[in-house]
Design an enzyme around this catalytic site. Structure first.
Site, PDB file in Angstrom:
ATOM      1  N   ASP A   1     -32.832 -46.837  -8.077  1.00 20.41           N
ATOM      2  CA  ASP A   1     -33.002 -47.951  -9.012  1.00 20.41           C
ATOM      3  C   ASP A   1     -34.410 -48.533  -8.947  1.00 20.41           C
ATOM      4  O   ASP A   1     -35.022 -48.841  -9.973  1.00 20.41           O
ATOM      5  CB  ASP A   1     -31.969 -49.050  -8.712  1.00 20.41           C
ATOM      6  CG  ASP A   1     -30.545 -48.532  -8.823  1.00 20.41           C
ATOM      7  OD1 ASP A   1     -30.359 -47.431  -9.386  1.00 20.41           O
ATOM      8  OD2 ASP A   1     -29.621 -49.206  -8.330  1.00 20.41           O
TER       9      ASP A   1
ATOM     10  N   GLU B   1     -26.153 -38.558 -10.077  1.00 18.67           N
ATOM     11  CA  GLU B   1     -25.523 -39.756  -9.510  1.00 18.67           C
ATOM     12  C   GLU B   1     -25.059 -39.492  -8.080  1.00 18.67           C
ATOM     13  O   GLU B   1     -24.488 -38.439  -7.790  1.00 18.67           O
ATOM     14  CB  GLU B   1     -24.330 -40.138 -10.387  1.00 18.67           C
ATOM     15  CG  GLU B   1     -24.180 -41.604 -10.614  1.00 18.67           C
ATOM     16  CD  GLU B   1     -25.328 -42.199 -11.440  1.00 18.67           C
ATOM     17  OE1 GLU B   1     -26.267 -42.747 -10.823  1.00 18.67           O
ATOM     18  OE2 GLU B   1     -25.266 -42.116 -12.661  1.00 18.67           O
TER      19      GLU B   1
ATOM     20  N   ASP C   1     -29.232 -39.589  -4.749  1.00 13.07           N
ATOM     21  CA  ASP C   1     -30.498 -40.110  -4.178  1.00 13.07           C
ATOM     22  C   ASP C   1     -30.425 -40.224  -2.658  1.00 13.07           C
ATOM     23  O   ASP C   1     -31.335 -39.793  -1.950  1.00 13.07           O
ATOM     24  CB  ASP C   1     -30.937 -41.425  -4.841  1.00 13.07           C
ATOM     25  CG  ASP C   1     -29.978 -42.595  -4.712  1.00 13.07           C
ATOM     26  OD1 ASP C   1     -28.804 -42.391  -4.325  1.00 13.07           O
ATOM     27  OD2 ASP C   1     -30.404 -43.737  -5.003  1.00 13.07           O
TER      28      ASP C   1
ATOM     29  N   GLY D   1     -24.327 -57.437 -12.901  1.00  9.01           N
ATOM     30  CA  GLY D   1     -23.005 -56.923 -12.540  1.00  9.01           C
ATOM     31  C   GLY D   1     -22.541 -55.800 -13.438  1.00  9.01           C
ATOM     32  O   GLY D   1     -21.354 -55.483 -13.492  1.00  9.01           O
TER      33      GLY D   1
ATOM     34  N   GLU E   1     -33.066 -54.572  -0.021  1.00  9.42           N
ATOM     35  CA  GLU E   1     -31.649 -54.504  -0.424  1.00  9.42           C
ATOM     36  C   GLU E   1     -30.764 -53.995   0.723  1.00  9.42           C
ATOM     37  O   GLU E   1     -29.683 -54.515   0.971  1.00  9.42           O
ATOM     38  CB  GLU E   1     -31.524 -53.593  -1.656  1.00  9.42           C
ATOM     39  CG  GLU E   1     -30.140 -53.565  -2.233  1.00  9.42           C
ATOM     40  CD  GLU E   1     -30.124 -53.228  -3.723  1.00  9.42           C
ATOM     41  OE1 GLU E   1     -31.100 -53.530  -4.437  1.00  9.42           O
ATOM     42  OE2 GLU E   1     -29.124 -52.652  -4.156  1.00  9.42           O
TER      43      GLU E   1
HETATM   44  C1  GAF Z   1     -26.447 -47.429  -7.146  1.00 11.63           C
HETATM   45  C2  GAF Z   1     -27.461 -47.330  -6.028  1.00 11.63           C
HETATM   46  F1  GAF Z   1     -28.209 -48.468  -5.963  1.00 11.63           F
HETATM   47  C3  GAF Z   1     -28.407 -46.135  -6.226  1.00 11.63           C
HETATM   48  O1  GAF Z   1     -29.237 -45.995  -5.122  1.00 11.63           O
HETATM   49  C4  GAF Z   1     -27.613 -44.848  -6.462  1.00 11.63           C
HETATM   50  O2  GAF Z   1     -27.052 -44.364  -5.258  1.00 11.63           O
HETATM   51  C5  GAF Z   1     -26.536 -45.059  -7.527  1.00 11.63           C
HETATM   52  O3  GAF Z   1     -25.737 -46.194  -7.255  1.00 11.63           O
HETATM   53  C6  GAF Z   1     -25.635 -43.850  -7.658  1.00 11.63           C
HETATM   54  O4  GAF Z   1     -26.362 -42.770  -8.135  1.00 11.63           O
HETATM   55  O5  GAF Z   1     -27.098 -47.724  -8.360  1.00 11.63           O
END
Ligand code: GAF
Length: 415
Positions: free
Chosen positions: A201, A50, A53, A142, A189
């Site tokens: 995502d 998490e 990315d 959400g 986005e």
């Molecule tokens: C959100 C973001 F969209 C992803 O790119 C990622 O950074 C995530 O938070 C955290 O891991 O979903």
């Protein structure tokens, strides 16, 4: 599935056919003819990895059975007409817009996502002649489960199909085109909607496959499909949507991201991914105090992803729990993107017997996941609901999710 009767349980996602059937049926009734194409794309949970990315690190998502479908037909007049139909059957029609007039900020609300995709494809040189789009699906919105990416990806695939671009949706081995589409959807986005998110995502929605988690090395683009069969161990991933979204989620995300960029600048590296575990202490000592925990989270989280993949490779799925929980603690204490509700879910799930639990997605609300013994699902849900009750918090929603297929083309004669 939960034994609750107070509507806190959501149905497991209806899957591709359900979302597509609804989109095609609604398209037909709104426009009076068949759509030319229909594509669907799933939401995701991230098992671990998490806030790594956008630091060029490792992530390990899987696709949910919940999907968004976009039924579409090309128009000749350059107009983009977008309608979404919710589960109540009521259509929401966005103001029509000329594709050539699309600019960041020109469309707001839910329609900014599909419009942003049309904008980025136009900017990338595709000849879009306009389109009618009808969107249906069951990805919880959400909830930090990537409903936005599902919408972006299904829209991108539908518009590319209308533009005559063949998309190798069945071919997930090379992933080149899907990876490119993920980057376009991310750009929609980032630059059109204005949310500074990474590529996790969109990649998950496009590239995940059933029965696998997707290991993605963001820096190299390397993807490995790693088998993930919880049912074979009588285990399950329970998704718990806290139904909360804290007001500072957008600003907090951007602030963390800027902190990481600044830390990389001070350290003289392209991204925090470049910092090896062995260099963590020395690198940390060179940073101002407030940036040190960000670095610690990113470096240790990348390590946890690799350790978890090693466990899965060694057929030791039932041992991954402590890594999930360690990830949560790092996000709570170092990265500081958790919140009362997510911490309560994690602590209660663990106390009730979960093997591991963590927040998933960007944080500041949204959803958590717990690795549980399937037989204990009802008891664990009950404990979490009771803990929320005790504190006067809105009941969360629960569903058990297993890795489902990524985006794909649907048969428009389905319904
Ligand atoms: C959100 C973001 F969209 C992803 O790119 C990622 O950074 C995530 O938070 C955290 O891991 O979903």
């Amino acid at each position: 599935m939960s034994t609750n009767t107070d509507s806190t349980t959501v149905e497991a996602g209806g899957g591709a056919i359900d979302a597509a059937r609804r989109a095609v049926t609604e398209f037909r009734s709104l426009h009076g003819h068949e759509p030319q194409v229909c594509w669907s794309a799933p939401g995701r949970v991230n098992l671990i990895g998490e806030h790594t990315d956008y630091n060029d690190g490792f992530v390990l998502p899987f696709a949910l059975p919940h999907r968004t479908a976009v039924a579409a037909t090309a128009r000749e007049d350059g107009m983009l007409r977008m309608t979404t139909v919710g589960s109540d059957g009521r259509p929401q029609v966005a103001d029509p817009v000329q594709v050539e007039d699309l600019r960041p900020g020109s469309v707001t609300g839910w329609a900014a996502y599909p419009a942003g995709v049309a904008w980025v494809l136009r900017e990338s040189g595709f000849a879009l002649t306009g389109a009618d789009l009808v969107v249906c699906g069951d990805v919880p919105t959400g909830a930090g489960l990537s409903s936005s990416a599902a919408l972006e990806c299904a829209t991108a695939l539908a518009l590319l199909d209308l533009a005559g671009v063949s998309v190798a949706a069945g071919d997930r081995t090379g992933g080149l085109r899907l990876t490119e589409i993920a980057r376009w959807a991310q750009r929609a986005e980032n630059d059109f909607v204005g949310a500074p998110t990474g590529v996790l995502d969109q990649t998950a929605s496009l590239c995940c496959t059933a029965a696998h988690v997707l290991f993605l090395d963001v820096r190299s683009g390397e993807q490995v499909q790693v088998p993930f069969d919880t049912a074979a161990r009588e285990l399950a991933i329970l998704v718990i949507d806290t139904k909360t979204r804290h007001a500072h989620s957008e600003s907090g995300y951007g602030e963390r991201r800027r902190g990481c960029i600044e830390a990389a600048r001070v350290l003289g590296v392209d991204s925090l991914r470049e910092v090896a575990t062995a260099e963590l202490d020395a690198s940390s000592a060179r940073l101002p105090a407030e940036l040190q925990p960000l670095l610690r989270h990113v470096v240790t989280e990348n390590d946890r992803v690799e350790s978890l993949v090693r466990l899965l490779d060694g057929d030791r799925l039932d041992e991954i729990g402590p890594l999930l929980t360690a990830s949560h603690h790092s996000l709570r204490d170092d990265y500081r993107v958790s919140c009362t509700e997510l911490d309560l879910v994690v602590d209660t799930a663990l106390a009730a017997g979960a093997l591991g639990a963590r927040m998933t997605g960007g944080g500041f609300g949204g959803s958590a996941i717990a690795l549980i013994r399937s037989a204990e699902q009802a008891e664990i849900e009950k404990s979490i609901t009771a803990a929320f009750d005790e504190r006067g918090l809105t009941h969360p929603r629960f569903f058990a999710a297993s890795p489902s297929p990524g985006a794909g083309r649907e048969d428009v004669s389905l319904s």
